[in-house]
Design a protein around this motif. Structure first.
Motif, PDB file in Angstrom:
ATOM      1  N   LEU A 209      43.468  55.362  92.690  1.00 38.59           N
ATOM      2  CA  LEU A 209      42.761  55.180  93.960  1.00 38.59           C
ATOM      3  C   LEU A 209      43.662  54.449  94.945  1.00 38.59           C
ATOM      4  O   LEU A 209      44.298  53.451  94.601  1.00 38.59           O
ATOM      5  N   VAL A 210      43.723  54.968  96.175  1.00 35.70           N
ATOM      6  CA  VAL A 210      44.292  54.233  97.299  1.00 35.70           C
ATOM      7  C   VAL A 210      43.153  54.043  98.297  1.00 35.70           C
ATOM      8  O   VAL A 210      42.491  55.011  98.689  1.00 35.70           O
ATOM      9  N   ILE A 211      42.924  52.801  98.689  1.00 40.08           N
ATOM     10  CA  ILE A 211      41.765  52.498  99.520  1.00 40.08           C
ATOM     11  C   ILE A 211      42.156  51.600 100.689  1.00 40.08           C
ATOM     12  O   ILE A 211      42.859  50.605 100.518  1.00 40.08           O
ATOM     13  N   VAL A 212      41.742  51.995 101.889  1.00 37.27           N
ATOM     14  CA  VAL A 212      41.861  51.164 103.088  1.00 37.27           C
ATOM     15  C   VAL A 212      40.533  50.461 103.275  1.00 37.27           C
ATOM     16  O   VAL A 212      39.472  51.101 103.259  1.00 37.27           O
ATOM     17  N   GLU A 213      40.569  49.153 103.439  1.00 33.42           N
ATOM     18  CA  GLU A 213      39.313  48.409 103.523  1.00 33.42           C
ATOM     19  C   GLU A 213      39.516  47.115 104.295  1.00 33.42           C
ATOM     20  O   GLU A 213      40.544  46.446 104.154  1.00 33.42           O
ATOM     21  N   HIS A 214      38.526  46.758 105.129  1.00 33.77           N
ATOM     22  CA  HIS A 214      38.566  45.493 105.874  1.00 33.77           C
ATOM     23  C   HIS A 214      37.884  44.363 105.110  1.00 33.77           C
ATOM     24  O   HIS A 214      38.145  43.195 105.379  1.00 33.77           O
ATOM     25  N   ASP A 215      36.988  44.711 104.190  1.00 34.35           N
ATOM     26  CA  ASP A 215      36.271  43.703 103.419  1.00 34.35           C
ATOM     27  C   ASP A 215      37.192  43.185 102.315  1.00 34.35           C
ATOM     28  O   ASP A 215      37.355  43.809 101.270  1.00 34.35           O
TER      29      ASP A 215
END
Length: 244
Positions: A196-202
């Protein structure tokens, strides 16, 4: 060898340099987070990985193959799957039919022409709906779901093609705290067969599910490492304080 490797990725839009030599390496069954302030280049890098954008310079390698110039469908056939932040479910169709259509992308034209795939795929449809806690809504229209549930449905659809790598761009945007917590629980089991590659602000969410993090700032990689290494990095601390 890494499952995915991006080297020297730059993306220029006119006079704007959105990415400047960014790099990323993702291993098998690794959850890797992309973080950074707004405008740091996270979503641009994700689109370069997925084929939605072609880098101005640099190379993307997936399963030992140069995919830099491949289209998103070609990358999907190679084993990548992408979910952007904006939900793309078909709202008037049932949850069941949304998943079925995603699964039928693997079927031959002959199977589709003679409607052979629906019965054969029933168990897979229900397994995915059950995995994402949506089985009791199987025959409801997707439009009736909450925002968080629509995001879960789309993640299930992205996993229907059995990818080796799933790319998620801000999947928890607009979710409640409880929906974010559940999303983390729903993603953990896929590590058995998928990176998994994930962009996230949290940051709390991404810290809890990721093995490694890459931090972008102004289109460049500021730091990359384990969650503990990134949390202790003074440069990372400074950019978040500066942009707070």
């Amino acid at each position: 060898m890494p499952l995915l490797e991006a080297a020297g990725i730059s993306k220029v839009f006119g006079k704007l340099t959105a990415l400047d030599g960014a790099a990323l390496s993702v291993g098998e069954r690794e959850f890797h987070g992309l973080i950074g302030p707004n405008g740091s280049g996270k979503s641009t890098l994700m689109k370069c990985l997925a084929g939605a954008l072609v880098p101005t310079r640099g190379k993307v390698t997936f399963i030992n193959t140069d995919v830099t110039s491949l289209t998103p469908p070609e990358r999907a056939r190679a084993g990548m799957s992408l979910k952007f932040q904006i939900t793309a479910v078909l709202p008037t169709l049932t949850l069941y039919d949304n998943i079925l259509l995603a699964l039928q992308a693997r079927s031959s034209l002959l199977d589709l022409a003679f409607s052979r795939s629906r019965g054969r795929l029933h168990e897979e449809v229900m397994t995915l709906l059950l995995q994402f806690r949506l089985a009791d809504r199987a025959f409801d229209a997707a439009a009736t779901l909450s925002h968080g549930q629509q995001q879960w449905l789309e993640i299930a659809m992205a996993l229907a093609c059995r990818p080796r790598l799933l790319l998620l761009d801000e999947p928890t945007g607009g979710m409640s705290l409880e929906e974010r917590r559940v999303t983390g629980e729903l993603l953990q089991p896929i590590k058995q067969h998928c990176s998994l590659v994930i962009v996230e602000h949290d940051l709390d969410f991404i810290r809890d599910i990721c093995d490694r993090l890459t931090v972008l700032d102004q289109g460049k990689v500021l730091a990359s490492g384990t969650v503990a290494e990134i949390q202790a990095n003074r440069s990372v601390q400074e950019i978040y304080l500066r942009r707070a």
